[in-house]
Structure formats: structure tokens, C-alpha cells
Design a protein around this motif. Structure first.
Motif, PDB file in Angstrom:
ATOM      1  N   UNK A 119       1.024  -1.121   0.437  1.00  0.00           N
ATOM      2  CA  UNK A 119      -0.260  -0.192  -0.083  1.00  0.00           C
ATOM      3  C   UNK A 119       0.647   1.501  -0.281  1.00  0.00           C
ATOM      4  N   UNK A 120       1.759   1.309   1.130  1.00  0.00           N
ATOM      5  CA  UNK A 120       2.781   2.241   0.242  1.00  0.00           C
ATOM      6  C   UNK A 120       3.063   2.399  -0.456  1.00  0.00           C
ATOM      7  N   UNK A 121       4.347   1.483  -1.537  1.00  0.00           N
ATOM      8  CA  UNK A 121       3.928   1.682  -3.072  1.00  0.00           C
ATOM      9  C   UNK A 121       3.046   2.285  -3.506  1.00  0.00           C
ATOM     10  N   UNK A 122       1.546   1.799  -3.269  1.00  0.00           N
ATOM     11  CA  UNK A 122       1.007   2.891  -3.704  1.00  0.00           C
ATOM     12  C   UNK A 122       0.324   4.055  -4.009  1.00  0.00           C
ATOM     13  N   UNK A 123       0.706   4.502  -2.506  1.00  0.00           N
ATOM     14  CA  UNK A 123       1.108   5.644  -2.542  1.00  0.00           C
ATOM     15  C   UNK A 123       2.113   6.975  -2.780  1.00  0.00           C
ATOM     16  N   UNK A 124       3.108   5.837  -2.867  1.00  0.00           N
ATOM     17  CA  UNK A 124       3.986   6.554  -3.576  1.00  0.00           C
ATOM     18  C   UNK A 124       3.404   7.021  -5.108  1.00  0.00           C
ATOM     19  N   UNK A 182       3.540  10.750  -7.081  1.00  0.00           N
ATOM     20  CA  UNK A 182       4.883  11.058  -8.361  1.00  0.00           C
ATOM     21  C   UNK A 182       3.463  11.417  -8.923  1.00  0.00           C
ATOM     22  N   UNK A 183       1.983  10.766  -9.259  1.00  0.00           N
ATOM     23  CA  UNK A 183       1.568  11.607 -10.429  1.00  0.00           C
ATOM     24  C   UNK A 183       1.093  13.108 -10.249  1.00  0.00           C
ATOM     25  N   UNK A 184       1.004  12.866  -8.617  1.00  0.00           N
ATOM     26  CA  UNK A 184       0.966  14.763  -8.623  1.00  0.00           C
ATOM     27  C   UNK A 184       1.415  15.679  -8.639  1.00  0.00           C
ATOM     28  N   UNK A 185       2.636  15.150  -8.486  1.00  0.00           N
ATOM     29  CA  UNK A 185       3.856  15.917  -7.890  1.00  0.00           C
ATOM     30  C   UNK A 185       3.667  16.894  -9.383  1.00  0.00           C
ATOM     31  N   UNK A 186       4.139  18.155  -8.244  1.00  0.00           N
ATOM     32  CA  UNK A 186       4.620  19.534  -9.301  1.00  0.00           C
ATOM     33  C   UNK A 186       5.658  20.456  -9.358  1.00  0.00           C
ATOM     34  N   UNK A 208      11.478  12.044  -4.843  1.00  0.00           N
ATOM     35  CA  UNK A 208      11.036  11.709  -3.040  1.00  0.00           C
ATOM     36  C   UNK A 208      10.248  10.526  -3.508  1.00  0.00           C
ATOM     37  N   UNK A 209       9.586  10.914  -4.446  1.00  0.00           N
ATOM     38  CA  UNK A 209       8.164   9.573  -4.991  1.00  0.00           C
ATOM     39  C   UNK A 209       9.248   8.681  -5.149  1.00  0.00           C
ATOM     40  N   UNK A 254      11.413   3.258  -4.947  1.00  0.00           N
ATOM     41  CA  UNK A 254      12.340   2.411  -5.155  1.00  0.00           C
ATOM     42  C   UNK A 254      12.735   1.484  -3.175  1.00  0.00           C
ATOM     43  N   UNK A 255      12.535   2.069  -2.949  1.00  0.00           N
ATOM     44  CA  UNK A 255      12.949   1.678  -0.859  1.00  0.00           C
ATOM     45  C   UNK A 255      11.750   1.072  -0.898  1.00  0.00           C
ATOM     46  N   UNK A 256       9.711   1.507  -1.472  1.00  0.00           N
ATOM     47  CA  UNK A 256       9.199  -0.065  -1.014  1.00  0.00           C
ATOM     48  C   UNK A 256       9.207  -0.831  -1.695  1.00  0.00           C
ATOM     49  N   UNK A 257      10.156  -0.675  -3.251  1.00  0.00           N
ATOM     50  CA  UNK A 257       9.498  -2.079  -2.942  1.00  0.00           C
ATOM     51  C   UNK A 257      10.598  -3.159  -2.863  1.00  0.00           C
TER      52      UNK A 257
END
Length: 104
Positions: A50-55, A59-63, A70-71, A76-79
Motif C-alpha cells: 500500500x505504501x508503494x501505491x501511495x508513493x 509521483x503522479x501529482x507532483x508539481x 522523493x516519490x 524504490x525503497x518500498x519495493x
């Protein structure tokens, strides 16, 4: 240094709760029987998914580039955490399998 002390003083309640939760977590984990470690590890790996999905959503909403980096690091670290957890779980399950007898 004065700013750090002021920050610690302002958030002393939160720091106290974090320190108590660390001690509580260590006590709870140390009293879990060995038989339950494998199912608990599998459950923890599912939660880390779930943490990976959140990350990925972050990333998709990063501006900004910083948020994107960071996303990416979080994904990467979550995987790595999930894959490593499943490897450890697999090794633990191997210990419970019966060994095959070699016939001569």
C-alpha cells in the motif's frame, strides 16, 4: 542550537509518545512466538504494498522535481522492502519443509 531546543520543547509531547511507542513495539515484537513470525511478516509485506501505491500516486501529482525524486525514492525503497520481506518469508518457510531423503 537554541532553535533545536525550542523545537524539542514545543513538541515534547509528540517526542514522548514516539519514545514510548518504540519501547512498546520492541516489547510486543520480542514476545511474539516464532511460529507467528511468518504470517506476521507476510501481512507486513502486504501493508508495505500500500505504501508503494501511495508513493506512485504522490509521483503522479507532483508539481516539482523534488517531489518527483522523493516519490521515486519511496517507490524504490518500498519495493526493495517488500521484495526483501518476501525473500525472508520464503526462507523461513523453507525451514519448516521436510527434507527429502537421498536414496543410495
Amino acid at each position: 542550537m537554541e532553535q533545536i531546543m525550542q523545537l524539542i520543547f514545543e513538541h515534547s509531547d509528540a517526542l514522548f509518545i514516539i519514545i514510548l511507542s518504540i519501547f512498546l513495539g520492541v516489547e510486543v515484537i520480542s514476545h511474539v512466538p516464532a511460529v507467528l513470525h511468518t504470517p506476521l511478516m507476510s501481512g507486513a509485506n502486504a501493508i508495505h504494498g500500500v505504501v508503494i501505491v501511495g508513493a506512485i500516486i504522490v509521483m503522479g501529482h507532483s508539481e516539482s522535481v523534488t517531489a518527483l525524486i522523493l516519490g521515486f525514492l519511496a517507490v524504490l525503497l518500498g519495493t526493495l522492502n517488500v521484495v526483501g520481506g518476501f525473500v525472508v518469508t520464503d526462507r523461513m518457510l523453507e525451514m519448516f519443509k521436510k527434507k527429502k531423503k537421498v536414496s543410495k
